[in-house]
Structure formats: structure tokens, C-alpha cells
Motif scaffolding. Sequence first.
Motif, PDB file in Angstrom:
ATOM      1  N   ILE A  94      -5.090 -33.773   1.848  1.00  0.00           N
ATOM      2  CA  ILE A  94      -4.932 -33.849   3.185  1.00  0.00           C
ATOM      3  C   ILE A  94      -5.587 -32.368   3.796  1.00  0.00           C
ATOM      4  O   ILE A  94      -5.237 -31.354   3.306  1.00  0.00           O
ATOM      5  N   LEU A  95      -6.645 -32.549   4.241  1.00  0.00           N
ATOM      6  CA  LEU A  95      -7.616 -31.549   4.940  1.00  0.00           C
ATOM      7  C   LEU A  95      -7.097 -30.814   6.174  1.00  0.00           C
ATOM      8  O   LEU A  95      -7.319 -29.875   6.343  1.00  0.00           O
ATOM      9  N   ASN A  96      -6.506 -31.738   6.861  1.00  0.00           N
ATOM     10  CA  ASN A  96      -6.273 -31.233   8.244  1.00  0.00           C
ATOM     11  C   ASN A  96      -4.692 -31.365   8.797  1.00  0.00           C
ATOM     12  O   ASN A  96      -4.017 -32.134   8.173  1.00  0.00           O
ATOM     13  N   GLN A 108       3.018 -35.891   7.691  1.00  0.00           N
ATOM     14  CA  GLN A 108       2.746 -34.722   8.492  1.00  0.00           C
ATOM     15  C   GLN A 108       3.671 -34.046   9.224  1.00  0.00           C
ATOM     16  O   GLN A 108       3.777 -32.723   9.167  1.00  0.00           O
ATOM     17  N   ARG A 117       0.088 -26.682   6.819  1.00  0.00           N
ATOM     18  CA  ARG A 117      -0.745 -27.487   7.442  1.00  0.00           C
ATOM     19  C   ARG A 117      -1.966 -28.497   6.722  1.00  0.00           C
ATOM     20  O   ARG A 117      -2.427 -29.377   7.166  1.00  0.00           O
ATOM     21  N   SER A 118      -1.785 -28.099   5.356  1.00  0.00           N
ATOM     22  CA  SER A 118      -2.771 -28.582   4.663  1.00  0.00           C
ATOM     23  C   SER A 118      -1.928 -28.891   3.118  1.00  0.00           C
ATOM     24  O   SER A 118      -1.088 -27.890   2.873  1.00  0.00           O
ATOM     25  N   TYR A 137      -0.026 -26.247  -1.158  1.00  0.00           N
ATOM     26  CA  TYR A 137       0.159 -26.027   0.172  1.00  0.00           C
ATOM     27  C   TYR A 137      -0.370 -24.725   0.679  1.00  0.00           C
ATOM     28  O   TYR A 137      -0.343 -23.932   0.110  1.00  0.00           O
ATOM     29  N   THR A 141      -5.625 -24.899   8.245  1.00  0.00           N
ATOM     30  CA  THR A 141      -6.199 -26.239   8.148  1.00  0.00           C
ATOM     31  C   THR A 141      -7.516 -26.129   7.518  1.00  0.00           C
ATOM     32  O   THR A 141      -8.126 -25.020   7.569  1.00  0.00           O
ATOM     33  N   ASN A 142      -8.043 -27.339   6.897  1.00  0.00           N
ATOM     34  CA  ASN A 142      -9.396 -27.365   6.449  1.00  0.00           C
ATOM     35  C   ASN A 142      -9.484 -26.295   5.289  1.00  0.00           C
ATOM     36  O   ASN A 142     -10.532 -25.836   5.084  1.00  0.00           O
TER      37      ASN A 142
END
Length: 246
Positions: A94-96, A108, A117-118, A137, A141-142
Motif C-alpha cells: 500500500i503506497l498511499n 485504510q 499511512r503506508s 509500517y 505516504t509514498n
Amino acid sequence: MMIDQLVDWRVSGVLLDIRGHSEAASACTLARIAAPAVSDMAGSGVESTVTIVRPDGTPSTAATTDGAGGLSRWDQLAGRGPTSRALGGRLTIILNARALDKRWDEYQATLRAAGFRSAFAVPLPLERGYRAALTLYTAETNVFTPVVAAQALAFSDVAAKSLALALQVRAGLAQSADLRAAMASRTAINTACGVIMGQNQCSYEAAFQILTAASSQQNLTLRDVAEGMLRALPGGVPTTHFQHRT
């Protein structure tokens, strides 16, 4: 060659030294090594969990933080996140903070509630019915870009081989301990039967039946009855060769 977290795990042929007194101890050591290793790759703080499912289905999760541990346990029980998918042999990244796939909505929300966030999860192939997953974790993000993901996958390959070896070593030690216990029990029983044979001028089978009857009457194991009988003798319970060596 076994290594610890201070040695470059990228060197061909190396393994992480995560041997421990239990499966959980090995998982904890691996989680503690994985977090800084992947943090260095990503250039951002990463928390990690290692989840092991035993052949009987009993799960155990080791984590570097309570938040990461709680999230992986929720994921594994709910079956709706990257950890559960990795335990099923599937890779999830999960990238974003947002995912286009609506199947991830519940996860999410849980991810954000835990302060992340990721997430990135990868299966750790094991043997003898064990399953395991490494889940990472981060609050950013990204972070798990294709380059970081590729490096994390390379690390997970080393981690899987190291964990498999640690479990094999532990299984071997447990089997050796069981064998020593069985040999000690058999020695006491055989010696007690020999005493009974001498006292009653009977066969081994008859002596064993006498010992079994005493075990049933006293509600004790055969070994306990045998050792109790031998302790009453002048020489006591004999010491065996393998007891000297342990």
C-alpha cells in the motif's frame, strides 16, 4: 555464516542470527532487525511486525511498537489487510494513504487510526507447516517506492531463510530434549522391572504388569513409580551415560 544487524545483510550467503529460546523470541529479534534495516533503505522511520502461524494454526506476532503489533493482529484476525494476505502467500504493497480499491477502505481507516499511512507486507516462506509474514509500517505516504520495495523484498528473502533455520534449530533442540527425557524414563522403568524380576523371580512382562498396576493404584506415571521404588534402594536411582553428558 550467521550475522547480526551490524553486518551488511546484502553480502551473499549471510544469514541473520535470530536464534532464540522460543519461536516468539526469534520473531522479536527479526522484527527489531527489520525496522532499522528498512528505515535505512526508505530514508524514513519504519516499524515492523513478524507474524508466525504454527502448524496447529496458533498465531504469534512480534512487533517493534504496540501500534504496529495491534494493527497486524487485527489484520490477521479480520483477514482484510496486507498481513493476512501475506500469510496466505500473497504480496501486498500500500503506497498511499488512500487506495482506489474499495476493498481496502476498512483497512485504510484502521491503518490511519494506528498512526500509519503506508504498509508493506511480504510472506516469509517456511517449512513443516509454518507460515509467516513480515509487515512494515510508516507514518509517511509514498515511502515504499518500487526501489525500496525491491530492497525490502531482498531483505525478506534473507529474513525468511534465517527464520526457517532458527525454527529448525529450535525443533532439533526440542527433539533432543524429548529423546533424553524418554531415555531417562525408559531407564528407570527397565531398572525397576529388573528389581521386581529379582524379588519375585518372574519375567520382564510380569514385572512390567506389576509396575503398571502400582502406577494405576497410586495414580502416578510409570516413571514416577519406578523412580520412587529405586530411591528406596541403597544405591538410589542410577545415573545414565546421557545424563552425565547433559
